[in-house]
Design an enzyme around this catalytic site. Sequence first.
Site, PDB file in Angstrom:
ATOM      1  N   LYS A 201       0.880  -1.069  -0.037  1.00 21.07           N
ATOM      2  CA  LYS A 201       0.304  -0.252   0.023  1.00 21.07           C
ATOM      3  C   LYS A 201       0.616   1.203   0.474  1.00 21.07           C
ATOM      4  CE  LYS A 201      -3.638   2.156   1.880  1.00 21.07           C
ATOM      5  NZ  LYS A 201      -4.993   1.543   3.157  1.00 21.07           N
ATOM      6  N   GLU A 207      10.393  -4.925   3.829  1.00 22.49           N
ATOM      7  CA  GLU A 207      10.978  -6.529   3.455  1.00 22.49           C
ATOM      8  C   GLU A 207      10.272  -6.010   2.060  1.00 22.49           C
ATOM      9  OE1 GLU A 207       9.478  -5.116   6.320  1.00 22.49           O
ATOM     10  OE2 GLU A 207       9.015  -6.596   8.096  1.00 22.49           O
ATOM     11  N   GLY A 262      -4.605  -2.044   5.408  1.00 13.72           N
ATOM     12  CA  GLY A 262      -3.843  -3.194   4.619  1.00 13.72           C
ATOM     13  C   GLY A 262      -4.515  -4.811   5.224  1.00 13.72           C
ATOM     14  N   ARG A 263      -4.810  -5.142   6.358  1.00 16.23           N
ATOM     15  CA  ARG A 263      -5.252  -5.718   6.756  1.00 16.23           C
ATOM     16  C   ARG A 263      -7.078  -6.793   5.960  1.00 16.23           C
ATOM     17  NH1 ARG A 263      -4.004  -2.583  10.707  1.00 16.23           N
ATOM     18  NH2 ARG A 263      -5.598  -2.151  12.383  1.00 16.23           N
ATOM     19  N   GLU A 348      -3.361  -6.613  15.729  1.00 12.98           N
ATOM     20  CA  GLU A 348      -2.890  -5.187  14.649  1.00 12.98           C
ATOM     21  C   GLU A 348      -4.244  -4.172  15.315  1.00 12.98           C
ATOM     22  OE1 GLU A 348      -1.360  -3.986  10.736  1.00 12.98           O
ATOM     23  OE2 GLU A 348      -0.101  -5.031  12.218  1.00 12.98           O
ATOM     24  N   HIS A 379      -1.623 -32.067  19.438  1.00 12.20           N
ATOM     25  CA  HIS A 379      -0.023 -32.501  19.659  1.00 12.20           C
ATOM     26  C   HIS A 379       1.042 -31.719  20.499  1.00 12.20           C
ATOM     27  CE1 HIS A 379      -1.554 -36.937  18.586  1.00 12.20           C
ATOM     28  NE2 HIS A 379      -2.354 -36.305  17.274  1.00 12.20           N
ATOM     29  N   LYS A 507      10.443  -0.434  13.209  1.00  8.81           N
ATOM     30  CA  LYS A 507      10.902  -0.645  11.964  1.00  8.81           C
ATOM     31  C   LYS A 507      11.567   1.398  12.175  1.00  8.81           C
ATOM     32  CE  LYS A 507       5.849  -0.771   8.684  1.00  8.81           C
ATOM     33  NZ  LYS A 507       5.082   0.099   8.233  1.00  8.81           N
TER      34      LYS A 507
HETATM   35  O1  F6P Z   1       2.181  -4.965   9.696  1.00 11.57           O
HETATM   36  C1  F6P Z   1       2.304  -3.269   9.406  1.00 11.57           C
HETATM   37  C2  F6P Z   1       1.660  -2.728   8.050  1.00 11.57           C
HETATM   38  O2  F6P Z   1       1.975  -1.392   7.770  1.00 11.57           O
HETATM   39  C3  F6P Z   1       0.460  -3.055   7.472  1.00 11.57           C
HETATM   40  O3  F6P Z   1      -0.806  -2.924   8.525  1.00 11.57           O
HETATM   41  C4  F6P Z   1       0.677  -3.680   6.642  1.00 11.57           C
HETATM   42  O4  F6P Z   1      -0.512  -4.860   5.905  1.00 11.57           O
HETATM   43  C5  F6P Z   1       2.112  -4.004   6.105  1.00 11.57           C
HETATM   44  O5  F6P Z   1       2.775  -3.525   7.040  1.00 11.57           O
HETATM   45  C6  F6P Z   1       2.044  -3.483   5.207  1.00 11.57           C
HETATM   46  O6  F6P Z   1       2.313  -2.587   4.683  1.00 11.57           O
HETATM   47  P1  F6P Z   1       2.666  -2.353   2.722  1.00 11.57           P
HETATM   48  O7  F6P Z   1       1.707  -2.996   2.214  1.00 11.57           O
HETATM   49  O8  F6P Z   1       2.613  -0.796   3.142  1.00 11.57           O
HETATM   50  O9  F6P Z   1       3.652  -3.219   2.442  1.00 11.57           O
END
Ligand code: F6P
Length: 542
Positions: A201, A207, A262-263, A348, A379, A507
């Site tokens: 987003k 990452e 995002g989620r 979150e 288990h 972060k």
């Molecule tokens: O986990 C933190 C977060 O900001 C989430 O809310 C989001 O889904 C994820 O990192 C990835 O963010 P982006 O879609 O901006 O890469």
Amino acid sequence: MDNTVEHLWALADEAKYQSIAARFLADDNRFDNFCFSTSNLAADFSKQNIDTRVLDALLSWAEQRKLDDKMSAMFSGKKINGTEGRAVLHTVLRAPHGKQKAVLGDVLAEDVEKTDQRMMKLANSLYAGLHQGASGKAITDVIAVGIGGSYYGPKLCHEALKPYHSQAVKVHYLANVDGSALAEKIQSLNPETTLVIVISKTFGTQETLLNAQALKKWFINSGISEAELSDHLIAVTSNTEKAQAFGVAAHHILPMWDWVGGRFSLWSAVGLPVAIAVGFENYRQLRAGAYAIDEHFQTTPFNQNIPVLMALFGIWNCSFLKYSALAVLPYDHSLRVLPGYLQQLDMESNGKQVNVFGQKVSLSTAPIVFGQEGSNGQHAFMQLMHQSDTIVPIDFIVPLKSHSAYDAHHQVLVANCFAQGEALMKGKPLAQAEAELVEEGKSPAQVKALAAHKVMPGNNPSTTIVFDQLTPQVLGSLLALYEHKIFVQGVMWELNSFDQWGVELGKKLGSTVLDLMAGNTNEKLSSSSIGLIDLFKSAHEQ
Ligand code: F6P
């Protein structure tokens, strides 16, 4: 504290000494009274530690919180995400076009419609193996790069909908920044027939960008030129500028809107890899299942409203009975990603202690969500649930029919699921443990020595969600059910369930630690972190 919450505390003091098993003995129709269904699924709440007094108190608390007004505010596009000044409209993405126009206005609804058309065209050509890379060869593999909400929803659907997968294209997911995940992914792939979808987003997640950079290099090193790269790169983002600067062609950028968290973004173009894997029609069915729950949620009286009841009983368990965990146990191998997905969706969204007014919340909020596929959990951690003094509420999720031909396996799986719920609720009192040992022919001394070790306190509450078979529609309903459960819990706790400021500090410190490792700063961290960084540096000096 208002008298409804006070009343709930009084009921909780009582319930702690109330046996759920006794509640069944007192009411032959308990299952019928506390099991509710919609078109796609049913939820059995009868093993929760509740009665009609608790239910009534929770419902009147919901009335007091003006839950219905809060629901209308969300569905109508009010900016309920106060700290970011945003609406929360993931639901509109799965609504009929007429509703989209009513909520978004014609222009934005048109934008959504156009994006769907682009998704459909891309997905169906890839699904059919008709999408070509720069060399003219058909794309056979797609790597979806993203993390958090840009990963979990699509990944969950990918694993859950295997029976619907295309034979012409394989979709892979890359989330972790650990290079071994990347190496593992590309070791058997051919850049010439691979397409990468960068899902982010913000287009700023460390990452995702590192993985995307490495994949871009992988393409270039294979001989694909910068110009040809655009045939192998797609981006799903709200930051088109950054995506284009990265090298994604404008016509290969699909939008994410700021009114989709995002989620909660599976229903947007974030769902593209799912639509590629199962075809756009099945992806549309996924949305239809979610829409069915949206309708149930908005039109069903709260005392039969599954997301509302799930939310209220969840708060009853974690805020009033003080059970601070929630185990999500899908008795379905294809739902094995669900616990991880719900960890983000739940923790979150509501893992907070400051309410929308900036005050500390007096109740404990989101539970620690964990779990894994059943019957594996039996288990792993179920011993603790059966015999420790920690009560862990459980959501069992189980299809009544499997996609596999192994009917006997499926019956054993379902039997285990139902048995675990029964055993955890009923337990085994000392007298029963002693009688069983005598039955086994144990001597009085052995009975005396062993019986206490066989006792199980029981009284562990659970909800069991069942559905006929895991189809795209049912999956959509299941995910929307949890989305609305979490929304309702946020309303009851008066939280903003749609921001996530808590992830910012980690972060930021991540970049500081990187600078310290490179010797680019002398920012002061704890001696622990400095010591650990020194260990890392010395391991890399050898
Ligand atoms: O986990 C933190 C977060 O900001 C989430 O809310 C989001 O889904 C994820 O990192 C990835 O963010 P982006 O879609 O901006 O890469």
